[in-house]
Design a protein around this motif. Structure first.
Motif, PDB file in Angstrom:
ATOM      1  N   UNK A  10       8.581   4.814   4.960  1.00 20.29           N
ATOM      2  CA  UNK A  10       7.274   5.512   4.452  1.00 20.29           C
ATOM      3  C   UNK A  10       6.848   5.127   3.084  1.00 20.29           C
ATOM      4  N   UNK A  11       7.794   4.730   2.458  1.00 21.14           N
ATOM      5  CA  UNK A  11       7.416   4.338   0.958  1.00 21.14           C
ATOM      6  C   UNK A  11       6.424   2.803   0.990  1.00 21.14           C
ATOM      7  N   UNK A  12       6.809   1.995   2.088  1.00 23.20           N
ATOM      8  CA  UNK A  12       6.064   0.562   2.036  1.00 23.20           C
ATOM      9  C   UNK A  12       4.772   1.066   2.705  1.00 23.20           C
ATOM     10  N   UNK A  13       4.407   1.870   3.666  1.00 24.41           N
ATOM     11  CA  UNK A  13       3.304   2.204   4.359  1.00 24.41           C
ATOM     12  C   UNK A  13       2.576   2.935   3.093  1.00 24.41           C
ATOM     13  N   UNK A  14       2.964   3.552   2.100  1.00 26.42           N
ATOM     14  CA  UNK A  14       2.112   4.139   1.270  1.00 26.42           C
ATOM     15  C   UNK A  14       1.856   3.428  -0.037  1.00 26.42           C
ATOM     16  N   UNK A  15       2.424   2.046  -0.051  1.00 18.48           N
ATOM     17  CA  UNK A  15       2.290   1.531  -1.280  1.00 18.48           C
ATOM     18  C   UNK A  15       1.025   0.054  -1.123  1.00 18.48           C
ATOM     19  N   UNK A  16      -0.095  -0.011  -1.544  1.00 15.57           N
ATOM     20  CA  UNK A  16      -0.848  -0.706  -1.415  1.00 15.57           C
ATOM     21  C   UNK A  16      -0.506  -2.317  -1.811  1.00 15.57           C
ATOM     22  N   UNK A  17       0.556  -2.398  -2.638  1.00 13.76           N
ATOM     23  CA  UNK A  17       0.991  -3.627  -3.188  1.00 13.76           C
ATOM     24  C   UNK A  17       1.847  -4.483  -2.164  1.00 13.76           C
ATOM     25  N   UNK A  18       2.415  -3.577  -1.143  1.00 14.15           N
ATOM     26  CA  UNK A  18       3.172  -4.252  -0.150  1.00 14.15           C
ATOM     27  C   UNK A  18       2.389  -4.980   0.880  1.00 14.15           C
ATOM     28  N   UNK A  19       1.012  -4.804   0.901  1.00 12.08           N
ATOM     29  CA  UNK A  19       0.160  -5.239   2.128  1.00 12.08           C
ATOM     30  C   UNK A  19      -0.086  -6.747   2.119  1.00 12.08           C
ATOM     31  N   UNK A  20      -0.029  -7.204   0.842  1.00 14.12           N
ATOM     32  CA  UNK A  20      -0.667  -8.716   0.793  1.00 14.12           C
ATOM     33  C   UNK A  20       0.229  -9.623   1.827  1.00 14.12           C
TER      34      UNK A  20
END
Ligand code: HEM
Length: 409
Positions: A10-20
């Motif tokens: 859930x934390x990854x899905x909500x963190x824009x910095x993870x999407x690169x």
């Protein structure tokens, strides 16, 4: 395209910095998302996502898939939360329908959001925000989600539907339980809300006013064959569930974003005319308070941008990921209160295509009024805790949401 299944918390899905790095897996990639039973296709690129949201080979109603049998997804979810069966008929409107069925019902719901109806809410919302500011400032502290976001957005929905002033405290009490993200409290409140809406509809049928209920119940009006009391109740429950909690949490996130970017807040204070046209859409993009859209299902086998999609496969759009795609937005991870997103909506926080959020204009008006009252007209408010002490809660399959925003004056 990768065959690998990527696990997303859930934390990854909500963190824009993870999407690169996630976008490097291709236009679609397989993901196991915390809170969802089976892996899905995940889309995090702006162009890819927009195309999917406009592609009629992807549908919302799983029960219409070739060979589908058993209960619909909505009924399964209602069963799981212990919703009494007699209330099932009030759920699943719009979000889980397609084609003509969806368009016809959506046109009815859209009558709640004509420019006239939304603009008529402005004065009441301005007063409500100013009164809340005065009360919290007098107290010296407060939680902007519980004490501003929920009552403010709930008052807008009551006003929009035409709920009598005298009934509001009672109805608001049940609504707060209904939108509490706690399934036991939700189920306990629903009967009271439905009974109240039934009674209100009967009263307006007997004595119409110029509110939405009277318009929907007008004898001889368009779509009368569609607008049974049960359908009007379903529309009101839809407005209650979509129009309160999502904007309430978003308003908290929008204020937090500005408090955490003092240089951007100073820019806005120096040039307040940026607010409605530039800053509000930018806050909606930047916060993307609904990080993932609802699932779409492939209605046939086909290849989407090189990915072999099979009938029945679910695709989840990462609205947060697409709104921070550097191929679409320069300095995508940065908040820029003067950002020009060009013509059209610019971001995908409200979805796109036939299921575009019907409440978008209201959400934007609410944001403009709250930011103006709490951060431009008045300038003494600050966070009452360190950012790392803020509490986020999991929304299964949909990332995390800010639970409270403690501030002091
Ligand atoms: C900042 C606040 C809000 C956000 C971020 C938001 C976001 C969204 C998103 C992402 C969707 C789904 C799009 C899709 O399925 O492709 C949606 C749909 C919808 N929203 Fe909102 N929304 C907000 C406020 C509101 C408000 C205030 C209302 C009503 C009073 C509302 C009513 C709806 C409805 C009825 C739909 C279903 C539309 C359809 O399926 O045709 N929303 N919203």
């Amino acid at each position: 395209m990768s065959e690998q299944i990527i696990t997303l918390s859930n934390k990854t899905v909500s963190d824009p910095a993870e999407y690169g790095p996630l976008r490097d897996h291709g236009p679609l990639f397989r993901a196991a998302i915390e809170g969802l039973e089976s892996p899905v296709w995940f889309v995090a690129g702006f162009d890819d996502c927009k195309e999917i949201l406009h592609d009629s080979r992807f549908i919302r109603d799983q029960s219409k898939l070739p060979g589908a049998e058993g209960p619909s997804l909505t009924d399964e979810m209602l069963e799981q939360v212990g919703m009494p069966r007699e209330y099932f008929k009030y759920f699943g409107l719009l979000g889980l329908s397609d084609g003509e069925e969806h368009t016809r019902m959506r046109n009815v719901v859209a009558r709640a959001f004509t420019a006239r109806r939304v603009n008529a809410l402005r004065a009441g919302l301005e007063k409500s925000a100013a009164d809340t500011y005065a009360a919290l400032a007098a107290k010296g502290e407060g939680d902007l989600i519980g004490e501003l976001g929920y009552p403010f957005t709930a008052a807008a929905i009551c006003e929009l539907m035409g709920v009598d002033e005298a009934d509001r405290p009672k109805l608001m009490g049940w609504i707060m339980e209904y939108v509490s993200y706690d399934t036991e409290r939700l189920v306990a409140a629903i009967g009271n809300i439905i009974d109240y809406y039934k009674d209100l509809i009967a009263r307006r049928r007997a004595e119409p006013t110029d509110d939405l209920i009277s318009e929907l119940t007008k004898p001889g009006g368009p779509d009368q064959d569609l607008l049974t009391d049960d359908v009007i109740i379903a529309i009101f429950l839809l407005l209650t569930s979509t129009g309160i909690a999502p904007p309430a949490h978003f308003l908290g996130q929008a204020i937090l974003a500005l408090l955490q970017h003092p240089e951007e807040l100073a820019k806005l204070r120096a040039e307040p005319k940026l607010l409605a046209r530039r800053t509000v859409p930018e806050l909606i993009r930047f916060a993307t308070s609904v990080p993932t859209g609802g699932p779409l299902y492939a209605a046939e086998d086909f290849e989407f941008r090189g990915c072999p999609v099979k009938t029945g496969d679910a695709v989840i759009p990462s609205l947060l990921g697409v709104n921070h795609d550097p191929r679409q937005f320069s300095d995508a991870l940065k908040l820029d209160v003067a950002r020009d997103m060009g013509p059209g909506v610019g971001h995908l926080s409200f979805g796109s295509g036939s299921h575009y959020c019907t409440g978008a204009a209201l959400a934007q008006l609410e944001t403009e009024i709250v930011i103006n009252t709490f951060l431009i007209q008045n300038q003494t408010m600050e966070l009452a805790v360190k950012p790392e002490e803020l509490q986020y809660f999991d929304v299964p399959g949909k990332g995390t949401a800010l639970g409270a925003l403690p501030v002091r004056f």
